[in-house]
Design a protein around this motif. Sequence first.
Motif, PDB file in Angstrom:
ATOM      1  N   THR A  30     -20.833  -4.107 -12.536  1.00 11.06           N
ATOM      2  CA  THR A  30     -21.574  -4.325 -13.780  1.00 11.06           C
ATOM      3  C   THR A  30     -20.562  -4.459 -14.908  1.00 11.06           C
ATOM      4  N   GLY A  31     -20.997  -5.090 -15.994  1.00  8.01           N
ATOM      5  CA  GLY A  31     -20.122  -5.226 -17.146  1.00  8.01           C
ATOM      6  C   GLY A  31     -20.860  -5.777 -18.339  1.00  8.01           C
ATOM      7  N   SER A  32     -20.164  -5.801 -19.466  1.00  4.36           N
ATOM      8  CA  SER A  32     -20.783  -6.290 -20.691  1.00  4.36           C
ATOM      9  C   SER A  32     -19.914  -7.313 -21.410  1.00  4.36           C
ATOM     10  N   THR A  33     -18.868  -7.806 -20.723  1.00  5.26           N
ATOM     11  CA  THR A  33     -18.008  -8.857 -21.260  1.00  5.26           C
ATOM     12  C   THR A  33     -17.662  -9.805 -20.118  1.00  5.26           C
ATOM     13  N   SER A  34     -16.964 -10.878 -20.435  1.00  4.75           N
ATOM     14  CA  SER A  34     -16.419 -11.734 -19.375  1.00  4.75           C
ATOM     15  C   SER A  34     -15.490 -10.882 -18.525  1.00  4.75           C
ATOM     16  N   TYR A  35     -15.416 -11.208 -17.201  1.00 11.50           N
ATOM     17  CA  TYR A  35     -14.612 -10.358 -16.329  1.00 11.50           C
ATOM     18  C   TYR A  35     -14.209 -11.101 -15.057  1.00 11.50           C
ATOM     19  N   TRP A  36     -13.061 -10.718 -14.485  1.00 12.29           N
ATOM     20  CA  TRP A  36     -12.571 -11.227 -13.199  1.00 12.29           C
ATOM     21  C   TRP A  36     -12.647 -10.117 -12.163  1.00 12.29           C
ATOM     22  N   MET A  37     -13.083 -10.482 -10.948  1.00 10.05           N
ATOM     23  CA  MET A  37     -13.120  -9.551  -9.833  1.00 10.05           C
ATOM     24  C   MET A  37     -12.592 -10.249  -8.581  1.00 10.05           C
ATOM     25  N   LYS A  38     -12.239  -9.468  -7.587  1.00  4.89           N
ATOM     26  CA  LYS A  38     -11.807 -10.051  -6.316  1.00  4.89           C
ATOM     27  C   LYS A  38     -12.431  -9.292  -5.171  1.00  4.89           C
ATOM     28  N   VAL A  39     -12.675 -10.018  -4.084  1.00  7.65           N
ATOM     29  CA  VAL A  39     -13.227  -9.418  -2.877  1.00  7.65           C
ATOM     30  C   VAL A  39     -12.629 -10.144  -1.674  1.00  7.65           C
ATOM     31  N   VAL A  40     -12.327  -9.407  -0.637  1.00  2.11           N
ATOM     32  CA  VAL A  40     -11.864 -10.007   0.616  1.00  2.11           C
ATOM     33  C   VAL A  40     -13.082 -10.246   1.497  1.00  2.11           C
ATOM     34  N   VAL A  41     -13.239 -11.482   1.957  1.00  2.43           N
ATOM     35  CA  VAL A  41     -14.291 -11.831   2.910  1.00  2.43           C
ATOM     36  C   VAL A  41     -13.632 -11.809   4.279  1.00  2.43           C
ATOM     37  N   GLY A  42     -14.066 -10.873   5.111  1.00  4.19           N
ATOM     38  CA  GLY A  42     -13.351 -10.616   6.342  1.00  4.19           C
ATOM     39  C   GLY A  42     -14.021 -11.123   7.597  1.00  4.19           C
ATOM     40  N   GLU A  43     -13.204 -11.289   8.605  1.00  6.19           N
ATOM     41  CA  GLU A  43     -13.667 -11.691   9.931  1.00  6.19           C
ATOM     42  C   GLU A  43     -13.730 -10.442  10.811  1.00  6.19           C
ATOM     43  N   ASP A  44     -14.924 -10.161  11.337  1.00  9.98           N
ATOM     44  CA  ASP A  44     -15.108  -8.979  12.164  1.00  9.98           C
ATOM     45  C   ASP A  44     -15.514  -9.300  13.596  1.00  9.98           C
ATOM     46  N   SER A  45     -15.578 -10.571  13.912  1.00  6.13           N
ATOM     47  CA  SER A  45     -15.875 -10.952  15.290  1.00  6.13           C
ATOM     48  C   SER A  45     -15.042 -12.179  15.623  1.00  6.13           C
TER      49      SER A  45
END
Length: 132
Positions: A30-45
Motif C-alpha cells: 500500500t502507499g500514498s505516493t508514486s512508488y517502485w516495487m520488485k518481486v521475483v516470479v519463480g519457477e517451482d515445477s
Amino acid sequence: MCGSSSTCSGTSLNLGYVSGDSYSDVARATGSTSYWMKVVVGEDSWSGRPLRVRATLTSPPGTNYDLFIHTRSCSTATKSSTKLTGDDVISHSQPDATLGADDDYLVMIEVRHVSGTCSATEKWTLKVEGNR
C-alpha cells in the motif's frame, strides 16, 4: 508531494517471491505516493508451463494512479494499465525457456500518480498474484 521516494534500480520495495507456475502466492503493498516495487516470479515445477504473474492496483476515491510492469529495462515499461476509473490490472507471462532449468525472473512494478491529491489516509493498494 506525490513524487516517488523510491527508484527502480535502487530503493524499490522488495515484495519477495511469488510462484509463477505452481502455487497462488500473493504479495501486497500500500502507499500514498508514486512508488517502485520488485518481486521475483519463480519457477517451482519442471512442467514447462509459462511463469505467470498478475498485478492489480486499486486507487483511492478521487485519485488516479497508473500501473506499469518492467521486465527488461527500468526506462521502458513492458506492459501498462492507465485506466481513468476502476482497477488497473496487468497480467504478464514468460515462457519456460529451458526445461529442467530455473527460469525465475525479476519484475519491477511502478505505481505512478496521475491525478488527485495524495493523502496518507487515502492509500492505493497493490496485489501481486503468482500463477495468474
